[in-house]
Design a protein around this motif. Structure first.
Motif, PDB file in Angstrom:
ATOM      1  N   ILE A  20       0.755  -1.155   0.066  1.00 44.21           N
ATOM      2  CA  ILE A  20       0.156  -0.124   0.040  1.00 44.21           C
ATOM      3  C   ILE A  20       0.770   0.993  -0.017  1.00 44.21           C
ATOM      4  CG2 ILE A  20      -1.629   1.114   1.158  1.00 44.21           C
ATOM      5  CD1 ILE A  20      -2.668  -1.414   2.455  1.00 44.21           C
ATOM      6  N   PRO A  21       0.649   2.255  -1.063  1.00 45.12           N
ATOM      7  CA  PRO A  21       1.645   3.373  -1.156  1.00 45.12           C
ATOM      8  C   PRO A  21       1.465   3.900   0.210  1.00 45.12           C
ATOM      9  CG  PRO A  21       0.256   3.047  -3.182  1.00 45.12           C
ATOM     10  CD  PRO A  21      -0.109   1.621  -2.182  1.00 45.12           C
ATOM     11  N   ALA A  25       6.309   4.022   4.585  1.00 44.02           N
ATOM     12  CA  ALA A  25       6.592   5.416   4.971  1.00 44.02           C
ATOM     13  C   ALA A  25       6.335   5.759   6.243  1.00 44.02           C
ATOM     14  CB  ALA A  25       6.126   6.506   3.782  1.00 44.02           C
ATOM     15  N   GLU A  26       5.148   5.235   6.543  1.00 45.93           N
ATOM     16  CA  GLU A  26       4.771   5.698   8.241  1.00 45.93           C
ATOM     17  C   GLU A  26       5.678   4.750   9.184  1.00 45.93           C
ATOM     18  OE1 GLU A  26       2.111   7.215   9.331  1.00 45.93           O
ATOM     19  OE2 GLU A  26       0.931   7.750   7.539  1.00 45.93           O
ATOM     20  N   PHE A  27       6.003   3.600   8.627  1.00 47.68           N
ATOM     21  CA  PHE A  27       6.838   2.658   9.487  1.00 47.68           C
ATOM     22  C   PHE A  27       8.300   3.652   9.641  1.00 47.68           C
ATOM     23  CE2 PHE A  27      10.220  -0.254   9.900  1.00 47.68           C
ATOM     24  CZ  PHE A  27       9.893  -0.983  11.015  1.00 47.68           C
ATOM     25  N   HIS A 114      -6.871  -1.837   5.943  1.00 48.00           N
ATOM     26  CA  HIS A 114      -8.291  -2.000   5.556  1.00 48.00           C
ATOM     27  C   HIS A 114      -8.481  -2.996   4.541  1.00 48.00           C
ATOM     28  CE1 HIS A 114      -9.058   2.583   6.450  1.00 48.00           C
ATOM     29  NE2 HIS A 114      -8.730   2.007   7.295  1.00 48.00           N
ATOM     30  N   LEU A 115      -7.718  -4.146   4.940  1.00 45.81           N
ATOM     31  CA  LEU A 115      -7.799  -5.325   3.949  1.00 45.81           C
ATOM     32  C   LEU A 115      -8.070  -6.514   4.945  1.00 45.81           C
ATOM     33  CD1 LEU A 115      -4.865  -4.605   1.650  1.00 45.81           C
ATOM     34  CD2 LEU A 115      -7.267  -4.567   1.253  1.00 45.81           C
ATOM     35  N   ALA A 141      -6.511   3.885   2.853  1.00 43.96           N
ATOM     36  CA  ALA A 141      -6.375   2.483   2.897  1.00 43.96           C
ATOM     37  C   ALA A 141      -5.715   1.692   4.203  1.00 43.96           C
ATOM     38  CB  ALA A 141      -5.157   2.143   1.707  1.00 43.96           C
ATOM     39  N   TYR A 142      -5.524   2.615   4.969  1.00 43.19           N
ATOM     40  CA  TYR A 142      -5.152   2.407   6.371  1.00 43.19           C
ATOM     41  C   TYR A 142      -5.314   3.586   7.365  1.00 43.19           C
ATOM     42  CZ  TYR A 142      -0.996   4.724   5.281  1.00 43.19           C
ATOM     43  OH  TYR A 142       0.068   5.684   4.887  1.00 43.19           O
TER      44      TYR A 142
END
Length: 152
Positions: A20-21, A25-27, A114-115, A141-142
């Protein structure tokens, strides 16, 4: 720190079952400058120490070593070693390490994906009597969610 699907899945074997794009990057943004404690399988799935972070790899194999990482052979030793290093201590997987570290944790930062993918590695259930959500940043997406241990 973990990315967790709605069904609790965090992995399919050593792989993350989504791309997921922005999610990775959050991590990176959250972990830069800190200490990551992770299991050997998680480390080997990444294949190298992550730049800008200190890595402590937890393994039962007394002969295992990798350049640029610290090695510990049980969780208590990994956490004690991590506490001597600069930065916050963050557990970065896999499922067994998350479960073992749960009693030591005071907070979780979860990317709630969200999967509902198939997978065989799951994040431990967080008992609502022990843990409470203290922040949420919704996304498409999250969501990025902070969960903290309740104070007695």
């Amino acid at each position: 720190m973990a990315a967790v699907a709605r069904n609790g899945v965090i992995g399919a074997g050593p792989d993350i079952p989504w791309r997921i794009p922005g999610e990775q990057a959050e991590f990176k943004a959250l972990t830069l400058g800190h200490v990551l404690v992770m299991g050997r399988t998680t480390y080997e799935s990444i294949g190298r120490p992550l730049p800008g972070r200190t890595t402590v790899v937890l393994t039962r194999d007394p002969s295992w070593a990798a350049p640029g990482v610290h090695v510990a052979h049980d969780l208590e030793a990994a956490l004690a070693l991590a506490d001597t290093l600069p930065g916050d201590v963050m557990v970065a997987g896999g499922g067994e390490v998350y479960r073992a570290a749960l009693p030591h944790a005071d907070a979780h930062v979860l990317t709630q994906v969200h999967l509902e993918p198939a997978g065989d590695v799951t994040y431990p259930d967080l008992d609502p009597a022990v843990w409470q959500e203290t922040g949420r940043r919704p996304g498409t997406a999250y969501d990025v969610v902070r969960v903290e241990r309740r104070r007695a």
